[in-house]
Design an enzyme around this catalytic site. Structure first.
Site, PDB file in Angstrom:
ATOM      1  N   LYS A 293     -46.165  25.057  60.114  1.00  0.00           N
ATOM      2  CA  LYS A 293     -46.163  26.096  59.079  1.00  0.00           C
ATOM      3  C   LYS A 293     -46.316  25.438  57.694  1.00  0.00           C
ATOM      4  CE  LYS A 293     -42.090  27.674  57.556  1.00  0.00           C
ATOM      5  NZ  LYS A 293     -41.850  27.559  56.100  1.00  0.00           N
ATOM      6  N   ASN A 294     -45.555  24.373  57.449  1.00  0.00           N
ATOM      7  CA  ASN A 294     -45.525  23.795  56.100  1.00  0.00           C
ATOM      8  C   ASN A 294     -46.710  22.899  55.788  1.00  0.00           C
ATOM      9  OD1 ASN A 294     -43.236  25.240  55.700  1.00  0.00           O
ATOM     10  ND2 ASN A 294     -41.826  23.516  55.873  1.00  0.00           N
TER      11      ASN A 294
ATOM     12  N   CYS B  15     -34.130  32.147  46.969  1.00  0.00           N
ATOM     13  CA  CYS B  15     -34.124  32.653  48.344  1.00  0.00           C
ATOM     14  C   CYS B  15     -32.724  32.353  48.892  1.00  0.00           C
ATOM     15  CB  CYS B  15     -35.209  31.982  49.173  1.00  0.00           C
ATOM     16  SG  CYS B  15     -34.798  30.326  49.685  1.00  0.00           S
TER      17      CYS B  15
ATOM     18  N   ARG C  33     -34.205  27.549  44.114  1.00  0.00           N
ATOM     19  CA  ARG C  33     -35.597  27.156  44.366  1.00  0.00           C
ATOM     20  C   ARG C  33     -36.462  27.198  43.084  1.00  0.00           C
ATOM     21  NH1 ARG C  33     -36.550  27.778  49.927  1.00  0.00           N
ATOM     22  NH2 ARG C  33     -38.250  26.298  49.709  1.00  0.00           N
TER      23      ARG C  33
ATOM     24  N   ASP D 180     -34.635  20.527  56.836  1.00  0.00           N
ATOM     25  CA  ASP D 180     -35.014  21.631  57.718  1.00  0.00           C
ATOM     26  C   ASP D 180     -34.477  21.471  59.136  1.00  0.00           C
ATOM     27  OD1 ASP D 180     -38.315  22.195  56.259  1.00  0.00           O
ATOM     28  OD2 ASP D 180     -36.292  22.627  55.565  1.00  0.00           O
TER      29      ASP D 180
ATOM     30  N   ARG E  49     -40.666  34.006  60.725  1.00  0.00           N
ATOM     31  CA  ARG E  49     -41.408  33.426  59.601  1.00  0.00           C
ATOM     32  C   ARG E  49     -41.933  32.044  59.954  1.00  0.00           C
ATOM     33  NH1 ARG E  49     -38.822  33.831  53.800  1.00  0.00           N
ATOM     34  NH2 ARG E  49     -40.723  32.653  53.543  1.00  0.00           N
TER      35      ARG E  49
END
Ligand code: EPZ
Length: 420
Positions: free
Chosen positions: A22-23, A116, A121, A307, A399
């Site tokens: 994803k990143n 978030c 952030r 993460d 997500r």
């Protein structure tokens, strides 16, 4: 809304195919704004954040074509340079379009992403770097209004803190800038490395790829011909499934994975008792029956990734002894703690440090996902909790995890996706 009903599993067994990262996908999709050709992207994961960014590009006028194993993005038709609040509020990584749009069109408006669940952030480092490259930046009514009518100029950028999307934003801005940009204290994550590699293969001269000092020679607004590429595997998804193997004492094999991206994660799992068989694109975990406690400090790549912090906390509840987990990147990334405590975990918090007393017997109950990685920690805990666990608000999970319940079911987990 969907939720996952999970019953504790006996040992799992089998193979899990890891999806695209994803990143890595997010900056690579934003990078298509720098192209004059239709860009073919393979191995994009089927996750909500990718769809959100592709929708953002479509809102700007780009055309996205979805084929079975690839997406073709054509940004030649972009006729809008404002990324509106309705999209940006759902995914703060939308900020990744700021650098490329500004570099290509000379002006851009992006809604301030706001914080978030895991923290405030800020994006001050992104904005400061673009100003150094000659952009005029104003914040008006919740929007970043950026302009560079004469184009961006290469210069020396020194990031006060290592920022992953900040580095990606400036790499993309520098690609179309006039002259050379030197980024010092650049992020070295594999996802940033792939962005550099794809740009390099598309004619942008980049020195120092994979190091903390990048030198990028810009084209002075000449658009790029970007070659087809395939997104690298998701190292965080892979790490999550390795934790699933460790916590359920199951031998699992991950395919389509790059072990070299998981050095610090594999090292910590070995400290906790697991061993591994590696090839260049597979990892097999051989878990220990007894899980040993661990000390973890989250830092930038190649150190232990933030993460993976929540997932290791779930695992640490099953370790025999006291584990210490320090979160150094985000100010509020312990929201999984209260949900794990409701399952019976013995965790105490002191500022940014969690002390996990194991081994505790977890019991199934209703729990609520609060952010992407916290959600996966609750799934891991549920796999070994007695009774049944219902993980609610799994839109957080969707997500960033591609077909998580399908992948877990395929190796024997008792997981069901149901409607509230
Ligand atoms: C990226 O976020 C990832 N997201 C995050 O993954 C990941 O947790 C994070 O990097 C750290 O590895 C994507 O790549 C889309 P940062 P990013 O800018 O780029 C501070 C997930 O679970 N900072 O590297 O937003 C910031 O507050 C997500 O997949 C500033 O102060 O993170 C933080 O303390 C969650 N000013 C630190 O730097 C800035 O302008 C690192 O943030 C930018 C960042």
């Amino acid at each position: 809304m969907d939720y996952l009903k999970i019953k504790s599993s006996d040992t799992l067994s089998g193979t899990i195919k890891i999806s695209g990262a994803k990143n890595a996908s997010l900056p690579l999709i934003a990078m298509t704004i720098l192209a004059k050709n239709k860009v073919v992207i393979k191995n994009l994961p089927h996750v909500a954040d990718i769809n959100t960014l592709l929708k953002l590009l479509s809102n700007l006028g780009a055309e996205c074509q979805f084929l079975d194993d690839r997406v073709i993005v054509d940004t030649a038709t972009i006729n809008e340079t404002k990324a509106t609040y309705d999209i940006v509020k759902t995914m703060r990584a939308s900020i990744l379009v700021l650098g490329p749009i500004l570099a290509r069109f000379g002006h851009c408006e992006v809604s301030l992403p706001g914080g978030c669940a895991i923290g405030q952030r800020p994006i001050d480092l992104h904005l400061k770097a673009l100003e150094q490259m000659g952009a005029k930046i104003e914040i008006r009514s919740g929007y970043i209004e950026a302009s560079a009518p004469n184009g961006l100029k290469g210069c020396e950028i020194i990031f006060d803190k290592i920022t992953v999307t900040g580095t990606a934003n400036i790499i993309m801005a520098a690609a179309l800038a006039e002259g050379e940009t030197i980024i010092t204290n650049a992020a070295r994550e594999p996802e940033v490395v792939q962005l550099c590699e794809v740009l390099n293969e598309s004619g942008i001269q980049i020195e120092g790829i994979g190091t903390a000092i990048l030198k990028i020679s810009g084209t002075n607004k000449q658009l790029l011909d970007i070659n087809e590429f395939s997104v690298i595997p998701d190292r965080i998804e892979a790490g999550t499934y390795l934790c699933a193997g460790a916590i359920t004492r199951s031998q699992l094999t991950l395919t389509d994975v790059q072990p070299k991206h998981l050095g610090s994660v594999l090292a910590k799992l070995e400290e906790m008792g697991s061993s591994f068989t590696l090839t260049n694109n597979t990892i097999t975990i051989h878990p220990s029956q007894e899980i040993k406690p661990v000390k973890i400090v989250t830092q930038e790549y190649p150190a232990f990734p933030t993460d993976m912090q929540a997932q290791f906390m779930a695992l640490a509840t099953q370790a025999n002894g006291v584990s210490i987990i320090e979160e150094r990147l985000f100010e509020n990334r312990f929201m999984h703690v209260s949900e794990l405590q409701r399952m019976g975990a013995d965790i105490s918090l002191n500022g940014h440090t969690a002390t996990v007393n194991g081994k505790t017997k977890l019991s199934g109950t209703d729990v609520m996902a609060t952010d992407l990685r916290a959600s996966s920690a609750l799934v891991l805990a549920a796999l070994v909790a007695g009774d049944e666990t219902n993980v609610h608000r799994i839109y957080h999970l969707d997500r960033g995890y591609d077909a998580l319940e399908k992948k877990l079911k395929a190796v024997g987990a008792d997981v069901e996706r149901l409607k509230e």
